[in-house]
Write an enzyme that holds these catalytic residues in place. Structure first.
Site, short mmCIF file in Angstrom:
data_model
loop_
_atom_site.label_atom_id
_atom_site.label_comp_id
_atom_site.label_asym_id
_atom_site.label_seq_id
_atom_site.Cartn_x
_atom_site.Cartn_y
_atom_site.Cartn_z
N GLU A 212 -8.58 -8.38 14.67
CA GLU A 212 -8.56 -6.92 14.80
C GLU A 212 -9.99 -6.34 14.74
OE1 GLU A 212 -4.09 -5.97 13.10
OE2 GLU A 212 -5.77 -5.88 11.71
N HIS B 215 12.64 2.99 33.70
CA HIS B 215 11.71 2.73 34.80
C HIS B 215 10.85 3.96 35.09
CE1 HIS B 215 10.30 0.69 38.36
NE2 HIS B 215 10.52 1.80 39.05
N ARG C 9 -12.64 -21.88 13.13
CA ARG C 9 -12.63 -23.35 13.09
C ARG C 9 -11.49 -23.94 13.92
NH1 ARG C 9 -10.26 -24.09 6.93
NH2 ARG C 9 -8.36 -23.00 7.45
N TYR D 284 -5.27 -12.37 11.67
CA TYR D 284 -5.14 -11.06 12.30
C TYR D 284 -6.26 -10.11 11.90
CZ TYR D 284 -3.06 -8.57 8.24
OH TYR D 284 -2.85 -7.97 7.03
N GLU E 19 10.52 -2.42 30.35
CA GLU E 19 11.75 -2.72 31.08
C GLU E 19 11.87 -4.21 31.37
OE1 GLU E 19 12.09 -1.24 35.24
OE2 GLU E 19 10.03 -0.58 34.99
N CYS F 31 -4.68 -1.36 6.21
CA CYS F 31 -3.97 -0.90 7.41
C CYS F 31 -4.45 0.44 7.96
CB CYS F 31 -2.47 -0.74 7.13
SG CYS F 31 -1.79 -1.71 5.80
N LYS G 233 -8.22 0.80 9.03
CA LYS G 233 -8.37 -0.11 10.17
C LYS G 233 -7.77 0.49 11.43
CE LYS G 233 -5.11 -2.76 11.03
NZ LYS G 233 -4.08 -3.73 10.69
N CYS H 213 -3.73 -1.09 1.46
CA CYS H 213 -3.26 -0.56 2.74
C CYS H 213 -3.89 0.80 3.04
CB CYS H 213 -1.74 -0.44 2.72
SG CYS H 213 -1.09 0.28 4.23
C1 LIG Z 1 -8.18 -5.17 6.45
C2 LIG Z 1 -6.70 -5.23 6.18
C3 LIG Z 1 -5.82 -4.76 7.14
C4 LIG Z 1 -4.46 -4.79 6.89
N1 LIG Z 1 -3.62 -4.34 7.86
C5 LIG Z 1 -2.28 -4.36 7.66
C6 LIG Z 1 -1.39 -3.84 8.65
O1 LIG Z 1 -1.81 -3.39 9.71
N2 LIG Z 1 -0.07 -3.85 8.39
C7 LIG Z 1 0.44 -4.34 7.20
O2 LIG Z 1 1.65 -4.33 7.01
N3 LIG Z 1 -0.39 -4.86 6.25
C8 LIG Z 1 -1.73 -4.87 6.46
N4 LIG Z 1 -2.57 -5.35 5.48
C9 LIG Z 1 -1.98 -5.94 4.26
C10 LIG Z 1 -1.59 -4.87 3.26
O3 LIG Z 1 -2.68 -4.03 3.00
C11 LIG Z 1 -1.12 -5.52 1.96
O4 LIG Z 1 -0.11 -6.46 2.26
C12 LIG Z 1 -0.55 -4.50 0.98
O5 LIG Z 1 -1.51 -3.52 0.67
C13 LIG Z 1 -0.10 -5.21 -0.30
O6 LIG Z 1 0.35 -4.26 -1.23
P1 LIG Z 1 0.32 -4.62 -2.79
O7 LIG Z 1 1.03 -3.49 -3.47
O8 LIG Z 1 0.81 -5.98 -3.02
O9 LIG Z 1 -1.20 -4.64 -3.19
P2 LIG Z 1 -2.40 -3.58 -2.96
O10 LIG Z 1 -2.03 -2.57 -1.95
O11 LIG Z 1 -3.57 -4.41 -2.73
O12 LIG Z 1 -2.48 -2.84 -4.35
C14 LIG Z 1 -2.90 -3.48 -5.52
C15 LIG Z 1 -3.67 -2.50 -6.37
O13 LIG Z 1 -3.83 -3.02 -7.68
C16 LIG Z 1 -5.10 -2.65 -8.18
N5 LIG Z 1 -5.41 -3.56 -9.27
C17 LIG Z 1 -5.70 -4.88 -9.21
N6 LIG Z 1 -5.83 -5.40 -10.44
C18 LIG Z 1 -5.62 -4.39 -11.32
C19 LIG Z 1 -5.59 -4.31 -12.73
N7 LIG Z 1 -5.74 -5.40 -13.51
N8 LIG Z 1 -5.38 -3.10 -13.31
C20 LIG Z 1 -5.18 -1.99 -12.55
N9 LIG Z 1 -5.18 -2.02 -11.20
C21 LIG Z 1 -5.36 -3.22 -10.58
C22 LIG Z 1 -6.00 -2.75 -6.97
O14 LIG Z 1 -7.16 -1.95 -7.13
C23 LIG Z 1 -5.07 -2.22 -5.86
O15 LIG Z 1 -5.24 -0.84 -5.66
C24 LIG Z 1 -3.95 -5.32 5.68
C25 LIG Z 1 -4.84 -5.79 4.71
C26 LIG Z 1 -6.20 -5.76 4.96
C27 LIG Z 1 -7.14 -6.27 3.91
#
Ligand SMILES: Cc1cc2nc3c(=O)[nH]c(=O)nc-3n(C[C@H](O)[C@H](O)[C@H](O)COP(=O)(O)OP(=O)(O)OC[C@H]3O[C@@H](n4cnc5c(N)ncnc54)[C@H](O)[C@@H]3O)c2cc1C
Length: 461
Positions: free
Chosen positions: A184, A438, A201, A180, A443, A48, A51, A43
Site C-alpha cells: 500500500e 451494465h 525477499r 499489504y 457485471e 487504516c 493510510k 487503525c
Molecule cells: C499501516 C497500517 C494500516 C492498516 N490498515 C488496515 C486496513 O486498511 N484495514 C484493516 O482492517 N486493518 C488495518 N490495519 C490493522 C488494524 O489497524 C489493526 O488490526 C487494529 O487496529 C487492531 O486493533 P486492536 O484493538 O487490537 O489494537 P490497536 O488498535 O493497536 O489498539 C491498541 C492500543 O493499546 C494501546 N496500548 C498498548 N499497550 C498499552 C498499555 N500497556 N497500557 C495502555 N495502553 C496500551 C496502544 O497505544 C493502542 O492505542 C492496519 C494497520 C497498520 C499498521
C-alpha cells in the site's frame, strides 16, 4: 468478600478495547479503559484511516492524466505534502475526539496512562501509581511495527508509525516487505511521484493471496514504474552524502531519502505483567486465548492484534463486542474467523473473500475457476494501461462460490457486497441468475459462464 473498583478494566483504547468497553458499559458494567498514546489505536491514529487518506491523495495524478481522454485540459498540477499531512492530522484529531466522546457518553472512565497487570484482578496505572481492582481485565493492547530482520544500520529505517509524520515527501523511497502494508505505501508514494523501490525477499508480493492476483499486482506495479526487487533482501543501511545507501543481497547499492521497513508487527506484550499471572505468550509474543477470547486465567481476556488471530480492525471490533456480549450480556458469542472479506488499498486495489485457487483445491478437491482480465472502459479513452482481474472459485460438489478475487478500481467496495453473497453461501447458479448491471466492471462477476481448465488435485499420501 473481594471488593472490586470496576467490573471491567480494558488495557488499550484501540479498535477492540473501545468497542468492548462501550458495549460492556451499555450492559450496565462499571468500566475503565487505559490508553498510553491516543484513543482510537492503530487503525484511527496510525493505520487504516490515515493510510486511506494518503491513498486517496495518491490517486489524483491518475485522474488528472485520464481527464485528457475525455476532453478536459487540466492545468499545471502540483502536490504539497505538508498540506496532506496537516489535513490528515486534523481528521485524526477529529476522529479521536469522537472516540473519546463516545466512551464518555457510554459512561466509561478513560485513563491516559500505560497500565500493566499486577495480578489476576489488579491493574497498575503507571502515571499515577494507582492500583485498580477489576472483576475482569481485557487486554486489547494491539501490536507494533518492527525493524526486522536486524541489519547493520537498520535504525536508519522508519516504520509505518513514522511514515505518517514525515516532514517532507521522500523523493526516493525504498519500501521493504511484500505484505499489504508495504504494498500500500509503495503505491501511495508512487502515486505521489516519488521514485519507489520495493524490496521483498519472496518471489511475488502478497503471500497468501491467490496467485493470479499476486501476478497481476506485480505486473501492475512494474507498469506503474515501481522498481520491484524480488527475491532480494536489504543487507545493510549506511548514511550517504545525499541520503541513505541501501545495500541489497545482489550486491547493488540504491541510495534513497527514506527506507520504510514494513516486514512485520509484534504484539505489545512486553512488560505487560503477563508473567506475573502465569500467562505465557507464543513465539511471536501473542496471547493464547480460547474461542471466547479467554486466557488461561478466567478473569483475563484478550482481543485484537495482541492475540494475532486475524489482524484487521473489523475483527478486533467483533472480538471486543463478542467478549462484552459473552461476559456482561449473558450471550456467549464466538467470532467466526473464516470468510473474512478484505481489501488491499494498492493502486490498483484488491478485494478478496474466501479461498484462492490453490487453497480451494486443497480444501475442496474438485473446483471450477472462472476468471477474466480486461481493460476497464475508462482506460480505453484515457489511454491508461490498467487491467481489471475478476476471479471466482467454485466448489464443484456444492456449486458454492468459495472465493472471489477482484483487482481493479473500487475492489474494496465491490468485495464488501460480493462478501454478503458468499457469506450467505451463494452458489454459482445464484451469481448467474443475478442480472448484470451494465456497463460496469462488476457485471463480469455474474456473466462469466465458462470455467477455465484447472489441473485436477494431486492425490496426497
Ligand atoms: C499501516 C497500517 C494500516 C492498516 N490498515 C488496515 C486496513 O486498511 N484495514 C484493516 O482492517 N486493518 C488495518 N490495519 C490493522 C488494524 O489497524 C489493526 O488490526 C487494529 O487496529 C487492531 O486493533 P486492536 O484493538 O487490537 O489494537 P490497536 O488498535 O493497536 O489498539 C491498541 C492500543 O493499546 C494501546 N496500548 C498498548 N499497550 C498499552 C498499555 N500497556 N497500557 C495502555 N495502553 C496500551 C496502544 O497505544 C493502542 O492505542 C492496519 C494497520 C497498520 C499498521
Amino acid at each position: 468478600m473481594t471488593q472490586f473498583d470496576v467490573d471491567l478494566f480494558v488495557i488499550g483504547g484501540g479498535s477492540g478495547g473501545v468497542r468492548a468497553a462501550r458495549i460492556a458499559a451499555n450492559y450496565g458494567a462499571k468500566v475503565m479503559i487505559a490508553e498510553e498514546y491516543r484513543i482510537g489505536g492503530t487503525c484511527v491514529i496510525r493505520g487504516c484511516v490515515p493510510k486511506k487518506l494518503m491513498v486517496y491523495a495518491s490517486r489524483f495524478a491518475d485522474e488528472f492524466h485520464d481527464a485528457a481522454g475525455f476532453g478536459w485540459t487540466v492545468g499545471e498540477t502540483s502536490f504539497d505534502w505538508a498540506t496532506l499531512i496537516r489535513n490528515k492530522d486534523e481528521e485524526i484529531d477529529r476522529l479521536e475526539g469522537i472516540y473519546r466522546a463516545n466512551l464518555e457518553r457510554a459512561g466509561v472512565e478513560t485513563i491516559n496512562s500505560r497500565a500493566v497487570i499486577e495480578d489476576a484482578h489488579t491493574i497498575h496505572i503507571l502515571k499515577t501509581g494507582a492500583r485498580i481492582r477489576a472483576r475482569y481485565i481485557l487486554v486489547a493492547v494491539g501490536a507494533h511495527p518492527t525493524l526486522e530482520p536486524a541489519i547493520p544500520g537498520g535504525e536508519l529505517g522508519i516504520t509505518s508509525n513514522e511514515v505518517f509524520h514525515l516532514e517532507t515527501q521522500p523523493r526516493r523511497i525504498m519500501v521493504v516487505g511484500g505484505g499489504y502494508i508495504a504494498v500500500e505505501f509503495a503505491g501511495v508514494f508512487a502515486g505521489l511521484g516519488s521514485d519507489v523501490t520495493l524490496v521483498h525477499r519472496g518471489d511475488k508480493l502478497l503471500r497468501g493471496f491467490d496467485e493470479d492476483v499476486r501476478d497481476a499486482l506485480g505486473e501492475a506495479y512494474a507498469q506503474r514504474g515501481i522498481n520491484l526487487a524480488l527475491k532480494t533482501t536489504v543487507t545493510r543501511l549506511d548514511k550517504a552524502a545525499d541520503g541513505i545507501a541501501a545495500t541489497l543481497s545482489d550486491g547493488s547499492v540504491v541510495t534513497v531519502d527514506q527506507v520504510l521497513v514494513a516486514t512485520g508487527r509484534r504484539p505489545n506484550t512486553k512488560g505487560l505483567g503477563l508473567e506475573k499471572v502465569g500467562i505465557t505468550v507464543d513465539e511471536v509474543g501473542a496471547i493464547p486465548v480460547d474461542t471466547y477470547s479467554q486466557t488461561l486465567i478466567p478473569s483475563i481476556y484478550a482481543v485484537g492484534d495482541v492475540t494475532n488471530r486475524v489482524n484487521l480492525t473489523p475483527i478486533a471490533i467483533r472480538e471486543g463486542h463478542a467478549f462484552a456480549d459473552t461476559v456482561f450480556g449473558r450471550k456467549p458469542t464466538i467470532v467466526d474467523h473464516d470468510l473474512i472479506p478484505t481489501a488491499v488499498f494498492s493502486t490498483p486495489e484488491i478485494g478478496v473473500i474466501g479461498c484462492g485457487e490453490a487453497a480451494a483445491r486443497q480444501v475442496y478437491g474438485d473446483i471450477d475457476v472462472y476468471k477474466t482480465a480486461f481493460r476497464p472502459m475508462k482506460a480505453t479513452r484515457s489511454g491508461g494501461s490498467e487491467r481489471v482481474l475478476m476471479k471466482l472459485v467454485v466448489d464443484k460438489a456444492t456449486d458454492k462460490v468459495v472465493g472471489v478475487h477482484i483487482m481493479g478500481h473500487d475492489a474494496g467496495e465491490l468485495i464488501q457486497l460480493a462478501g454478503i453473497a458468499v457469506t450467505m453461501g451463494a452458489t454459482k447458479a445464484d451469481f448467474d441468475r443475478t442480472v448484470a448491471v451494465h456497463p460496469t466492471a462488476a457485471e463480469e462477476l455474474v456473466t462469466m459462464r465458462t470455467p477455465v481448465v484447472v489441473k485436477k488435485p494431486v492425490a496426497v499420501g
